[in-house]
Design an enzyme around this catalytic site. Structure first.
Site, PDB file in Angstrom:
ATOM      1  NE  ARG A  47      -1.262  -5.012  -1.188  1.00 44.37           N
ATOM      2  CZ  ARG A  47      -1.923  -3.875  -0.950  1.00 44.37           C
ATOM      3  NH1 ARG A  47      -2.830  -3.432  -1.799  1.00 44.37           N
ATOM      4  NH2 ARG A  47      -1.675  -3.173   0.138  1.00 44.37           N
TER       5      ARG A  47
ATOM      6  CG  ASP B 286       0.306  -2.433  10.369  1.00 42.87           C
ATOM      7  OD1 ASP B 286       1.157  -1.741   9.774  1.00 42.87           O
ATOM      8  OD2 ASP B 286      -0.414  -3.252   9.781  1.00 42.87           O
TER       9      ASP B 286
ATOM     10  CG  ASP C   2       2.818  -6.744   7.891  1.00 41.80           C
ATOM     11  OD1 ASP C   2       2.239  -6.224   6.918  1.00 41.80           O
ATOM     12  OD2 ASP C   2       2.255  -7.510   8.696  1.00 41.80           O
TER      13      ASP C   2
ATOM     14  N   GLY D 167       0.831  -1.208   0.000  1.00 40.87           N
ATOM     15  CA  GLY D 167       0.000   0.000   0.000  1.00 40.87           C
ATOM     16  C   GLY D 167       0.861   1.253   0.000  1.00 40.87           C
TER      17      GLY D 167
ATOM     18  CG  ASP E 215      -2.732   0.336   7.922  1.00 41.60           C
ATOM     19  OD1 ASP E 215      -3.642   1.188   7.861  1.00 41.60           O
ATOM     20  OD2 ASP E 215      -2.627  -0.595   7.100  1.00 41.60           O
TER      21      ASP E 215
ATOM     22  CD  GLU F  97     -10.280  -0.665   6.167  1.00 38.99           C
ATOM     23  OE1 GLU F  97     -10.525  -0.733   4.967  1.00 38.99           O
ATOM     24  OE2 GLU F  97      -9.121  -0.773   6.642  1.00 38.99           O
TER      25      GLU F  97
ATOM     26  NE  ARG G 156      -8.964  -4.687   4.769  1.00 44.24           N
ATOM     27  CZ  ARG G 156      -8.156  -4.255   3.828  1.00 44.24           C
ATOM     28  NH1 ARG G 156      -6.859  -4.454   3.904  1.00 44.24           N
ATOM     29  NH2 ARG G 156      -8.626  -3.624   2.786  1.00 44.24           N
TER      30      ARG G 156
ATOM     31  CB  THR H 203       2.230   0.991   6.177  1.00 44.83           C
ATOM     32  OG1 THR H 203       0.842   0.788   6.528  1.00 44.83           O
ATOM     33  CG2 THR H 203       3.054   0.722   7.420  1.00 44.83           C
TER      34      THR H 203
HETATM   35  P1  ADP Z   1       2.364  -4.288   2.630  1.00 45.82           P
HETATM   36  O1  ADP Z   1       3.825  -4.269   2.397  1.00 45.82           O
HETATM   37  O2  ADP Z   1       1.764  -2.915   2.532  1.00 45.82           O
HETATM   38  O3  ADP Z   1       2.003  -5.047   3.898  1.00 45.82           O
HETATM   39  P2  ADP Z   1       1.403  -6.581   1.016  1.00 45.82           P
HETATM   40  O4  ADP Z   1       1.064  -7.400   2.212  1.00 45.82           O
HETATM   41  O5  ADP Z   1       0.410  -6.500  -0.078  1.00 45.82           O
HETATM   42  O6  ADP Z   1       1.702  -5.055   1.390  1.00 45.82           O
HETATM   43  O7  ADP Z   1       2.787  -7.124   0.435  1.00 45.82           O
HETATM   44  C1  ADP Z   1       3.375  -6.548  -0.708  1.00 45.82           C
HETATM   45  C2  ADP Z   1       4.019  -7.581  -1.563  1.00 45.82           C
HETATM   46  O8  ADP Z   1       5.067  -8.250  -0.841  1.00 45.82           O
HETATM   47  C3  ADP Z   1       3.114  -8.729  -2.012  1.00 45.82           C
HETATM   48  O9  ADP Z   1       2.332  -8.389  -3.123  1.00 45.82           O
HETATM   49  C4  ADP Z   1       4.138  -9.796  -2.362  1.00 45.82           C
HETATM   50  O10 ADP Z   1       4.679  -9.593  -3.635  1.00 45.82           O
HETATM   51  C5  ADP Z   1       5.211  -9.584  -1.310  1.00 45.82           C
HETATM   52  N1  ADP Z   1       5.032 -10.526  -0.194  1.00 45.82           N
HETATM   53  C6  ADP Z   1       4.182 -10.435   0.862  1.00 45.82           C
HETATM   54  N2  ADP Z   1       4.277 -11.496   1.679  1.00 45.82           N
HETATM   55  C7  ADP Z   1       5.208 -12.322   1.131  1.00 45.82           C
HETATM   56  C8  ADP Z   1       5.771 -13.588   1.478  1.00 45.82           C
HETATM   57  N3  ADP Z   1       5.377 -14.259   2.572  1.00 45.82           N
HETATM   58  N4  ADP Z   1       6.716 -14.109   0.649  1.00 45.82           N
HETATM   59  C9  ADP Z   1       7.118 -13.467  -0.446  1.00 45.82           C
HETATM   60  N5  ADP Z   1       6.630 -12.272  -0.827  1.00 45.82           N
HETATM   61  C10 ADP Z   1       5.695 -11.690  -0.075  1.00 45.82           C
END
Ligand code: ADP
Length: 324
Positions: free
Chosen positions: A72, A130, A103, A11, A128, A223, A172, A126
């Site tokens: 993503r 978090d 995360d 995000g 959030d 949320e 969330r 982020t």
């Molecule tokens: P944020 O970083 O905001 O928490 P996401 O949870 O959507 O966002 O994670 C961003 C991207 O990081 C995902 O689309 C994916 O490509 C990668 N990612 C997330 N978790 C994993 C994982 N366990 N192993 C490998 N890549 C991951």
């Protein structure tokens, strides 16, 4: 260390640009080449790279979003995808990676590091807030200000029409935005994901304040609030139990992610960007840069992902007292 790649992932958050700018310019300052990766891990898998210079990041410190774009990426969740990404980075002779994200992005970075040994450094971006190991993430302060400004506007109409508003804000899994913006905007009640404050309590509080002459109210709802009810279900619940109260709902949505970053977020992002590059120069990989007690501190990425900070009970109490 000769070449660092930087990307924004997951995000987007206001202040990510200020972080990119700081990373690029710290590289230039120390004579390292910096490669920008477009669209997060997707750009790594696709080989979508752009060489960054001091002037590539002109006029972005004040812009929301991310000039490198974010995404993503499903392919990066697979071993083959990550292998492809590693090969693309190797072709460019990149030896370290800075990931600006949340995360999920850090989980990806850790896996990538474990499989291919490339040094990674995380910068928490982020809205959030978090993430463990930092009291503030980039974008959180700006989001708080955006939410407070929006609720101030809702308050005008709530007051004028003697209405109760349920305002849904992002969060969330974490109630940081709800709790802090709720206190800042003077919300009557604040519903968060960490703790179920109960529907009875909500109703009692609303009735009590009505009886004491309060004709309009704002309830801020994260949320993922733990009552498990959506803002629309909460509206129905109150309407059934307080039939003469005019209840409305406002879902703030994506406006919370955008906009001009606050000065706080710009300064935070700049400090984090400098520290991230300089930590890599000191051969410290596998960490996240955070702010603790106004100082830049490193936390192992593993810990940043798993650690949990709990809800600020003192702030909940403050909220109770000042809305009596
Ligand atoms: P944020 O970083 O905001 O928490 P996401 O949870 O959507 O966002 O994670 C961003 C991207 O990081 C995902 O689309 C994916 O490509 C990668 N990612 C997330 N978790 C994993 C994982 N366990 N192993 C490998 N890549 C991951």
């Amino acid at each position: 260390l000769k070449k660092i790649a930087v990307l924004t992932s997951g995000g987007d958050a206001p202040g990510m640009n200020a972080a990119i700018r700081a990373v690029v310019r710290t590289c230039v300052y120390h004579g390292i080449v910096c490669i920008g990766v477009r669209r997060g891990y997707k750009g790594m898998v696709d080989g979508d790279f752009v060489e960054m210079h001091a002037r590539s990041v002109n006029n972005i410190i004040n812009k929301g979003g991310t000039m490198l774009h974010s995404a993503r990426c499903k392919e990066f969740m697979t071993k083959e995808g990550r292998k492809q990404a590693f090969e693309n980075l190797s072709k460019e002779s990149v030896n370290a990676l800075i990931v600006i994200g949340g995360d999920g992005s850090f989980k990806g970075a850790l896996r990538f590091n474990a499989e291919f040994g490339i040094s990674v450094m995380g910068i928490p971006g982020t809205i959030d807030n978090d993430i463990y190991g930092t009291t503030h993430t980039i974008g959180y302060d700006t989001a708080l200000n955006t939410v407070v400004e929006a609720i101030d506007k809702i308050r005008d109409t709530a007051f004028s029409h003697d209405r109760l508003f349920f305002v849904e804000v992002m969060g969330r899994d974490a109630g940081y935005i709800a709790l802090n913006a709720g206190v800042g905007a003077g919300a009557e009640e604040i519903l968060v994901p960490e703790e179920n404050l109960g529907l009875d309590r909500l109703l009692e509080s609303l009735k009590r304040s009505r009886n004491s002459g309060k004709m309009s109210s704002i309830v801020v709802v994260a949320e993922g609030d733990k009552t498990g009810k959506s803002v629309f279900e909460l509206k129905e619940y109150v309407e059934q139990n307080m039939p003469d109260y005019d209840v409305r709902v406002s879902v703030l949505g994506h406006i919370q992610r955008g906009g001009t970053p606050s000065c706080f977020d710009r300064v935070l992002a700049s400090r984090m960007g400098v520290r991230a590059v300089e930590s890599l120069l000191e051969s410290r990989g596998g960490y996240m840069v955070g702010i603790l007690d106004d100082s830049m501190e490193l936390t192992p990425l593993e810990k940043a992902i798993k650690g949990h900070s709990s809800i600020n009970e003192d702030l909940l109490r403050v909220s109770d007292i000042i809305t009596v």
